[in-house]
Design a protein around this motif. Structure first.
Motif, PDB file in Angstrom:
ATOM      1  N   GLY A 114       0.782  -1.237   0.000  1.00 31.34           N
ATOM      2  CA  GLY A 114       0.000   0.000   0.000  1.00 31.34           C
ATOM      3  C   GLY A 114       0.810   1.283   0.000  1.00 31.34           C
ATOM      4  O   GLY A 114       0.232   2.379   0.006  1.00 31.34           O
ATOM      5  N   THR A 166      -0.131   3.904  -2.711  1.00 35.56           N
ATOM      6  CA  THR A 166      -1.546   4.289  -2.856  1.00 35.56           C
ATOM      7  C   THR A 166      -1.707   5.758  -3.249  1.00 35.56           C
ATOM      8  O   THR A 166      -1.111   6.645  -2.632  1.00 35.56           O
ATOM      9  CB  THR A 166      -2.303   4.033  -1.537  1.00 35.56           C
ATOM     10  N   LYS A 207      -3.810   1.089  -5.494  1.00 37.85           N
ATOM     11  CA  LYS A 207      -2.386   0.791  -5.368  1.00 37.85           C
ATOM     12  C   LYS A 207      -1.789   0.995  -6.763  1.00 37.85           C
ATOM     13  O   LYS A 207      -2.052   0.222  -7.677  1.00 37.85           O
ATOM     14  CB  LYS A 207      -2.204  -0.638  -4.859  1.00 37.85           C
ATOM     15  N   ASN A 240      -2.639  -1.516   3.999  1.00 35.73           N
ATOM     16  CA  ASN A 240      -1.428  -0.688   4.090  1.00 35.73           C
ATOM     17  C   ASN A 240      -0.573  -1.199   5.250  1.00 35.73           C
ATOM     18  O   ASN A 240      -1.033  -1.230   6.389  1.00 35.73           O
ATOM     19  CB  ASN A 240      -1.796   0.779   4.340  1.00 35.73           C
TER      20      ASN A 240
END
Ligand code: FES
Ligand code: FES
Length: 177
Positions: free
Chosen positions: A47, A50, A59, A133
């Motif tokens: 993550g 992102t 992502k 994440n």
């Protein structure tokens, strides 16, 4: 054969010729020069990469640059406004939501989407939102506090500004409107 794409990143329009295989994260970092978006794993696990693409946290190591053609990208550089930190950035600062900081931009962009969809998330909802994440420094407790802080401060969406941190260093491919 290269393909022409046009994207708006943090409010600035860009047009470039790119290889069809170029990943969005590499386009953002290497072509636009927005290196706040990190590459942690390159395999859609961590993550760190992102960003918000057309209102959706994605992502960016899992998206091709050509798939973003015509789209709007918001990266961590687009959050501060008129020199003032976005409430999420302020929250990570105030609540010590980072140690090395590598995961932070991805955490912030995922949280941005969360707060856009749910302005008053519970702790449980925050934890679920950031489950894609990873923080290798294991600072999750403070990260959750940081996101709660931003929610209390009304950390909703921003209109991404142009300016410092918007276009890449060379402003290559920038399209003036
Ligand atoms: Fe994209 Fe890890 S670099 S998920
Ligand atoms: Fe180091 Fe999260 S602060 S990886």
């Amino acid at each position: 054969m290269k393909r022409s794409i046009t994207v708006t990143a943090n409010g600035v329009k860009h047009q470039h010729e790119v290889e069809p295989r170029l990943l969005l994260v590499h386009y953002i970092r290497e072509v636009l020069g927005l290196t706040g978006t990190h590459v942690g794993c390159d395999t859609s696990q961590c993550g760190a990469c992102t960003v918000v693409l057309n209102g959706e946290a994605v992502k960016s190591c899992n998206v091709l640059a050509v798939q973003a053609d015509g789209g709007k990208i918001l990266t961590v550089e687009g959050l501060a406004k008129n020199g003032e930190l976005h409430p999420l950035q302020e929250g990570f600062w105030e609540e010590h939501g980072l140690q090395c900081g590598f995961c932070t931009p991805g955490m912030i962009m995922t949280s941005y989407q969360l707060l856009e969809r749910n302005a008053t998330p519970s702790e449980d909802e925050i934890r679920r939102a950031i489950q894609g994440n990873f923080c290798r420094c294991t600072g999750y407790q403070h990260i959750v506090k940081a996101i709660s802080y931003a929610a209390r401060k009304g950390g909703g969406p921003v209109v991404a500004p142009a300016g410092p941190g918007g276009p890449g260093p060379e402003h290559a491919g920038e399209v003036k409107e």
